[in-house]
Design an enzyme around this catalytic site. Sequence first.
Site, PDB file in Angstrom:
ATOM      1  N   SER A 143      30.612  23.713   1.208  1.00  0.00           N
ATOM      2  CA  SER A 143      31.410  23.713   2.427  1.00  0.00           C
ATOM      3  C   SER A 143      32.294  22.464   2.480  1.00  0.00           C
ATOM      4  CB  SER A 143      30.480  23.810   3.645  1.00  0.00           C
ATOM      5  OG  SER A 143      31.197  24.084   4.809  1.00  0.00           O
ATOM      6  N   ASP A 272      30.998  35.598   4.324  1.00  0.00           N
ATOM      7  CA  ASP A 272      31.049  34.236   4.850  1.00  0.00           C
ATOM      8  C   ASP A 272      31.875  34.246   6.132  1.00  0.00           C
ATOM      9  OD1 ASP A 272      31.632  31.497   5.383  1.00  0.00           O
ATOM     10  OD2 ASP A 272      31.268  31.008   3.278  1.00  0.00           O
ATOM     11  N   HIS A 301      27.569  32.070   4.700  1.00  0.00           N
ATOM     12  CA  HIS A 301      27.962  30.692   4.391  1.00  0.00           C
ATOM     13  C   HIS A 301      26.756  29.876   3.940  1.00  0.00           C
ATOM     14  CE1 HIS A 301      30.878  27.450   4.511  1.00  0.00           C
ATOM     15  NE2 HIS A 301      30.049  26.696   5.200  1.00  0.00           N
TER      16      HIS A 301
END
Length: 321
Positions: A143, A272, A301
């Site tokens: 991320s 996601d 995610h």
Amino acid sequence: MATISTPNGASRRNLLKGVAAAGVGLAAVSVNAADAKTPTPANTGKPTEDRLTMKDGTSLYYKDWGSGPAVVFSHGYPLSSDAWEDQMFFLLQNGYRVIAHDRRGLGRSSQPAKGYDYDTFADDLAQLVNALDLRQATFVGHSMGGGEVARYVARHGQSRVAKVAFVSAVTPFLLKTPTNPAGAPKELFDSFRAAVRADRSQWNLDVTTPYYSFNRPGAKVSEGLRQNYWRQGQATGFLAAYHALGAFSETDFRGDLKQITVPALVVHGSDDQIVPLEISAKLTAKLIPQAKLVVYEGGSHGLLHVDKDRLNADLLAFLRG
């Protein structure tokens, strides 16, 4: 793919489904208990057992386990190095030296008043890598941490880098601009900052729904996993929680990615709901010459936890390849 209604009513594929509409109240600033108990080391620039002092005096917490080829992990927002514990333990058992730090202002690192930008994040990472004298290391970013890996290469080169991996990364660029029309509008990220100011504790809990695609039929996400996300998010300092939103949403990594010439693994989930596949991983893989894109069908995610066995196996194969 998830949709979010923007302020003008247009329906778009964007980030954090429904989180911007979370209920709000006044939040108290969290206190980093680790900082209260741990004295700041002298600014020598040399590593201690689990802390390193940055050039501006910020104390960076890190973990350094095992021996063998080095793997360096950069975590996502608003978490800490604890987010990588499943991958670190697995690779440690398979003969690797694993290193992860809490980004400045997050986790157990100290909470300075400034420095919440990617140039500083990358320089902090470089100071840690140099202090530990890591060579031929593999850098893995999840991320927000994916941007840290990309900016590290752009600012500090690849002399210590063997490979890189991006997992559910924010690269190459999230913000909608004339040159990036598929990005998300700034108003969306402004609403996240407003949620941080209003009721950060509730917002950190609400985010776990899109983070783990908990709203998808058949999703199996434990309450303990959601609470662990909340725990890490609340340990992060208020300034980092607020300013890092602008850092990862408004930083353009397209030029950084083009400088990566080592082998790269790009892993992303098709479901996601934080960083949609089409505006991130697919574009990231196109910008890196030696990139391999792996898509987890239905993956969220939170691949580090929900799909940890598959991700661990993919990382190990990439390291050994």
